[in-house]
Scaffold this motif. Structure first.
Motif, PDB file in Angstrom:
ATOM      1  N   VAL A 121       0.827  -1.215   0.000  1.00 21.09           N
ATOM      2  CA  VAL A 121       0.000   0.000   0.000  1.00 21.09           C
ATOM      3  C   VAL A 121       0.859   1.261   0.000  1.00 21.09           C
ATOM      4  O   VAL A 121       0.582   2.216  -0.734  1.00 21.09           O
ATOM      5  N   ALA A 122       1.900   1.273   0.809  1.00 24.65           N
ATOM      6  CA  ALA A 122       2.705   2.492   0.942  1.00 24.65           C
ATOM      7  C   ALA A 122       3.669   2.679  -0.212  1.00 24.65           C
ATOM      8  O   ALA A 122       3.892   3.809  -0.671  1.00 24.65           O
ATOM      9  N   TYR A 123       4.255   1.578  -0.708  1.00 27.25           N
ATOM     10  CA  TYR A 123       5.349   1.677  -1.663  1.00 27.25           C
ATOM     11  C   TYR A 123       5.095   0.958  -2.978  1.00 27.25           C
ATOM     12  O   TYR A 123       6.025   0.751  -3.758  1.00 27.25           O
ATOM     13  N   ASN A 124       3.848   0.567  -3.198  1.00 23.88           N
ATOM     14  CA  ASN A 124       3.510  -0.133  -4.434  1.00 23.88           C
ATOM     15  C   ASN A 124       4.395  -1.360  -4.618  1.00 23.88           C
ATOM     16  O   ASN A 124       4.756  -1.743  -5.733  1.00 23.88           O
ATOM     17  N   GLY A 125       4.773  -1.973  -3.506  1.00 27.55           N
ATOM     18  CA  GLY A 125       5.598  -3.167  -3.528  1.00 27.55           C
ATOM     19  C   GLY A 125       7.071  -2.915  -3.756  1.00 27.55           C
ATOM     20  O   GLY A 125       7.869  -3.858  -3.745  1.00 27.55           O
ATOM     21  N   MET A 126       7.473  -1.644  -3.923  1.00 32.19           N
ATOM     22  CA  MET A 126       8.878  -1.340  -4.230  1.00 32.19           C
ATOM     23  C   MET A 126       9.682  -1.108  -2.947  1.00 32.19           C
ATOM     24  O   MET A 126      10.318  -0.078  -2.756  1.00 32.19           O
ATOM     25  N   ALA A 127       9.638  -2.055  -2.056  1.00 30.43           N
ATOM     26  CA  ALA A 127      10.383  -1.999  -0.801  1.00 30.43           C
ATOM     27  C   ALA A 127      10.458  -3.404  -0.242  1.00 30.43           C
ATOM     28  O   ALA A 127       9.719  -4.303  -0.660  1.00 30.43           O
ATOM     29  N   THR A 128      11.344  -3.586   0.716  1.00 27.01           N
ATOM     30  CA  THR A 128      11.489  -4.875   1.384  1.00 27.01           C
ATOM     31  C   THR A 128      10.868  -4.780   2.777  1.00 27.01           C
ATOM     32  O   THR A 128      11.228  -3.885   3.545  1.00 27.01           O
ATOM     33  N   PRO A 129       9.919  -5.674   3.111  1.00 21.69           N
ATOM     34  CA  PRO A 129       9.376  -5.654   4.476  1.00 21.69           C
ATOM     35  C   PRO A 129      10.499  -5.814   5.492  1.00 21.69           C
ATOM     36  O   PRO A 129      11.387  -6.654   5.324  1.00 21.69           O
ATOM     37  N   ALA A 130      10.490  -4.996   6.522  1.00 26.51           N
ATOM     38  CA  ALA A 130      11.573  -5.007   7.518  1.00 26.51           C
ATOM     39  C   ALA A 130      11.181  -5.854   8.724  1.00 26.51           C
ATOM     40  O   ALA A 130      10.051  -5.770   9.215  1.00 26.51           O
ATOM     41  N   ILE A 131      12.119  -6.643   9.184  1.00 28.52           N
ATOM     42  CA  ILE A 131      11.900  -7.514  10.339  1.00 28.52           C
ATOM     43  C   ILE A 131      12.820  -7.127  11.494  1.00 28.52           C
ATOM     44  O   ILE A 131      12.395  -6.953  12.627  1.00 28.52           O
ATOM     45  N   SER A 132      14.101  -6.966  11.194  1.00 26.92           N
ATOM     46  CA  SER A 132      15.092  -6.658  12.218  1.00 26.92           C
ATOM     47  C   SER A 132      15.047  -5.184  12.610  1.00 26.92           C
ATOM     48  O   SER A 132      14.620  -4.334  11.830  1.00 26.92           O
ATOM     49  N   GLN A 133      15.531  -4.887  13.801  1.00 26.03           N
ATOM     50  CA  GLN A 133      15.641  -3.509  14.256  1.00 26.03           C
ATOM     51  C   GLN A 133      16.803  -2.787  13.561  1.00 26.03           C
ATOM     52  O   GLN A 133      16.960  -1.580  13.710  1.00 26.03           O
TER      53      GLN A 133
END
Length: 527
Positions: free
Chosen positions: A325-337
């Motif tokens: 929704v925010a990046y039209n899929g052009m980003a990597t979901p973040a898990i680590s701090q």
């Protein structure tokens, strides 16, 4: 210098070679046409005509989403402000395109002991007011910067600055320091005239430095104008007139570029990426950003001061949906701090999306979700879209969140002072050590540590890493720190973007680092 010290000097140089700004790939570093930048003294440029007899374009209009909070190098720590500072100021070192700092106002340097460094300063460098830079200006600037909390993080390691001779200064640090050269690349340590410091000059109203561009006018809320500094020590910039326009709406920036009203977009609206790429009159550069964006949680607020509550919030957020929704899929979901593309970052103890697990975290916390107040501050459209997904996710576990839009300057002030519950924000660095110092060390509270995390074990690990010059040993420390930060969960990681810059196809010499740094003095228009 004896053999032992020479060996120490070499080790220090290698260990401390971190850049403030990250580097781009070999392909990204080349001009769009694969050609070379014309010489600054080219006759056709001087005459204002091209080889075909037509006029050479010598101006550029750049669109950015956020207005700088200040033109002074020391009164902010904002990315929007660093863009402006790169135009008007120089530092002893600057961020290279290869992840390492490179000499800027420094001619040469060496480590003379484990905590003493000598720097030979370039001669004949001019300030915008016509004065010639001296070692006294360098000493005064570094000492002056220490008085500003916004940038103190980048000069706390400078214990003393001594003038050795007319060309040389010596900087003393508390001990071995793996961040000194990187810190000397930060805009907060920009070199300005000592006479202006002594007179109380307002560098926000009138920035005076040695940079490639001179300040002309600031039309607040609309635009900032600059002109080329013809006495710039690297050579007069080919582009003579520059205007930065503040256009908060991403779609409006796109339309303006397509219509030829602007020449360059700094923050490309992700939803418009494919559209811009298909336009043969435009060039789009993509790069893997080193920054991470999170849902920042104020750890001092009731409810959010509970580690289990923070885990519940983090586990309840569908990062894949946020990215879509925010990046039209052009980003990597973040898990680590920590940004996972840094060596030393780990996903050990990190949360993954699991609504039922989130509810278990809440039950364990003993906190009534209805009592948790969360107002998510967003400073642009991308953050707002992501915030709306977070808002819906949190509602599933009984936490009601609101969305609050805010301009960047206000957002920075509010979050720095701790007058908020939650906000979507990020931090960019070209090295992991600089990242963790800025985001998680307690010394950065009231600066870039927006969650206000204050954990002695975290501080101790960061301090240990700063003093560890061997990269392999430092990596082990960083992995331990990463696992601890994931356990503490001071905030909820959201995404790491694939960022873009878009510009008119005739613009040449564009090089963008992974942290978004671009030296506009290297750009020119094709003839």
């Amino acid at each position: 210098m004896n053999k032992k010290l020479r060996t120490l000097s070499l080790l220090l140089v290698l260990a401390m070679a971190f850049g403030l700004f990250a580097g781009c790939s070999k392909e990204e570093q080349q001009p769009a046409d694969g050609g070379d930048k014309p010489a600054a003294g080219d006759d056709e440029k001087k005459e204002g005509s091209s080889s075909s007899g037509g006029p050479v374009k010598d101006s550029i209009v750049i669109a950015t989403a956020n207005e700088t909070p200040s033109l002074s190098p020391t009164e902010h720590n904002a990315v929007a402000g660093s863009y402006m500072n790169l135009l008007t100021y120089n530092t002893l070192f600057r961020g290279g395109m290869d992840l390492e700092p490179e000499p800027d106002l420094v001619e040469s340097y060496e480590a003379v002991s484990e905590n003493e460094w000598q720097f030979k300063i370039k001669q004949g460098v001019k300030f915008h007011n016509g004065e010639t830079m001296t070692v006294e200006d360098v000493k005064a600037s570094l000492e002056w910067a220490k008085g500003f909390p916004e940038v103190s993080l980048y000069n706390d390691d400078i214990v003393k600055v001594d003038v050795i001779d007319d060309e040389t200064i010596q900087i003393t640090t508390p001990g071995p320091d793996a961040m000194l050269l990187s810190n000397l690349s930060h805009h907060g340590n920009a070199i300005v005239p000592k006479a202006l410091i002594d007179s109380g000059h307002d560098f926000n109203a009138e920035p005076i430095g040695t940079g490639p561009y001179k300040f002309v006018k600031w039309n607040r809320g609309d635009s900032i104008e600059f002109e080329a500094f013809e006495d710039f020590f690297r050579g007069a910039p080919p582009i003579k007139h520059m205007t930065w326009k503040t256009i908060p709406e991403g779609s409006s920036r796109t339309i303006a570029l397509e219509a030829g009203e602007i020449d360059f977009i700094v923050e490309v609206e992700a939803m418009d990426g494919d559209r811009l790429k298909s336009n043969d009159k435009l060039t789009v550069i993509e790069y893997s950003a080193t920054n991470e964006t999170w849902l920042m949680l104020n750890n001092e607020k009731p409810g959010l001061d509970n580690q289990d509550v923070r885990h519940a919030i983090n586990t309840a957020i569908d990062k894949d949906s946020v990215v879509t929704v925010a990046y039209n899929g052009m980003a990597t979901p973040a898990i680590s701090q920590m940004p996972i593309n840094f060596e030393g970052a780990t996903t050990e103890n990190a949360d993954v999306y699991d609504v039922e697990k989130a509810k278990e975290w809440l039950d364990k916390s003993g906190v009534d979700p209805a009592s948790i107040e969360i107002a998510i501050i967003c400073s642009d459209d991308t953050k707002k879209r992501g915030g709306e997904v977070v808002q819906a996710n949190l509602k599933e576990i009984g936490i009601n969140a609101t969305i609050e839009s805010m301009d960047l300057a206000t957002y920075l002030s509010v979050t720095t002072e701790g007058n908020f519950t939650a906000a979507i924000g990020g931090y960019s660095s070209s090295n992991l050590l600089g990242y963790v110092v800025g985001v998680y060390h307690s010394d950065s509270i009231n600066a870039s540590n927006k969650t206000r995390l204050n954990n002695p074990e975290v501080d101790a690990l960061i301090d240990k890493a700063k003093e560890t010059l061997d990269p392999a040993e430092r990596k082990v420390i960083m992995e331990e720190l990463s696992a601890l930060l994931n356990e503490l969960c001071s905030q909820a990681p959201l995404w790491q973007p694939v960022s873009m810059r878009a510009y008119a196809a005739g613009l040449q010499g564009v090089q963008v680092s992974d942290s978004g740094t671009l030296y506009f003095e290297d750009c020119y228009w094709a003839e």
